[in-house]
Design an enzyme around this catalytic site. Sequence first.
Site, PDB file in Angstrom:
ATOM      1  N   LEU A 104      36.025  32.729   1.182  1.00 19.36           N
ATOM      2  CA  LEU A 104      35.105  32.461   2.285  1.00 19.36           C
ATOM      3  C   LEU A 104      35.982  32.004   3.443  1.00 19.36           C
ATOM      4  O   LEU A 104      36.996  31.324   3.225  1.00 19.36           O
ATOM      5  CB  LEU A 104      34.101  31.366   1.912  1.00 19.36           C
ATOM      6  CG  LEU A 104      33.060  31.738   0.845  1.00 19.36           C
ATOM      7  CD1 LEU A 104      32.189  30.526   0.507  1.00 19.36           C
ATOM      8  CD2 LEU A 104      32.180  32.899   1.304  1.00 19.36           C
ATOM      9  N   ASP A 105      35.608  32.338   4.661  1.00 19.10           N
ATOM     10  CA  ASP A 105      36.384  31.911   5.824  1.00 19.10           C
ATOM     11  C   ASP A 105      36.442  30.384   5.869  1.00 19.10           C
ATOM     12  O   ASP A 105      35.575  29.698   5.307  1.00 19.10           O
ATOM     13  CB  ASP A 105      35.738  32.407   7.123  1.00 19.10           C
ATOM     14  CG  ASP A 105      35.726  33.922   7.208  1.00 19.10           C
ATOM     15  OD1 ASP A 105      36.566  34.565   6.539  1.00 19.10           O
ATOM     16  OD2 ASP A 105      34.877  34.452   7.948  1.00 19.10           O
ATOM     17  N   LYS A 106      37.408  29.878   6.620  1.00 18.25           N
ATOM     18  CA  LYS A 106      37.573  28.414   6.720  1.00 18.25           C
ATOM     19  C   LYS A 106      36.280  27.747   7.204  1.00 18.25           C
ATOM     20  O   LYS A 106      35.893  26.676   6.722  1.00 18.25           O
ATOM     21  CB  LYS A 106      38.722  28.114   7.694  1.00 18.25           C
ATOM     22  CG  LYS A 106      39.083  26.673   7.798  1.00 18.25           C
ATOM     23  CD  LYS A 106      40.269  26.489   8.728  1.00 18.25           C
ATOM     24  CE  LYS A 106      40.403  25.037   9.129  1.00 18.25           C
ATOM     25  NZ  LYS A 106      41.370  24.835  10.213  1.00 18.25           N
TER      26      LYS A 106
END
Length: 240
Positions: A104-106
């Site tokens: 998952l993106d930051k």
Amino acid sequence: MKERLDKFISSQTALSRRDAGKAIRDKHVSVNGAPCRAVDTKIDTDADAVTLDGRPLTYRRYVYYMLYKPEGVVSATEDRTEKTVLELLPAAYRRDGIFPAGRLDKDTTGLLILTDDGDYAHRMLSPKKHVEKTYVATLDREPDASITDAFRKGITLSDGAVCKPGQAVCLGGCRAEVTISEGKYHQVKRMFAALGYKVTALERVRIGGLFLDRSLKKGDIRPLTEEEAALVFADPPTDN
Ligand code: URA
């Protein structure tokens, strides 16, 4: 399965083989109720009861954890500058070889599975398996009902990549729920960008038949049973 005691302890805990040996010699380990100080004792992983400082170690070939990923941590095992999702694992859950199954993106929150089962992660992420992932996206403005059709037909990203058909439902206000079965880089954000929207917040709420446990708070982690872990390959329950 027969296993050397020091190897068994290091495979089931965060201790290295060397530290496991020290714990055994220092009388922190019991086998079937009796302290055991011989590191090379052969134990039966299915039948013998091993404890470390009184804590029973139940043999698990692989572990699976559900993390409610918060914003601000990266989906990696190590990073020179950023905090990683592995740093959120409580000491009791640590052991060698754990990694995030997927990314998952930051700034994305929600359901992330941590495991040491490479084959499981591979199957979950394989495009051939078509495992669905559902996200709730908050957009910079109220989405038009036409996003449902656009997702159903398959959106073309700005670099020309064509996405497989997905589902999008307007939830009211600036929120939409989308379901896709691929994992292209920044896919949901880029799909909405192609339709003229900016995603201002994104949360994953489902992988296959496994939903984010709503009793968890952001940053919480809990073990999954093997049955729960296998739900990612099952269809979600239907309403009727
Ligand atoms: N799509 C995105 O754009 N970001 C994620 O983190 C997951 C899916």
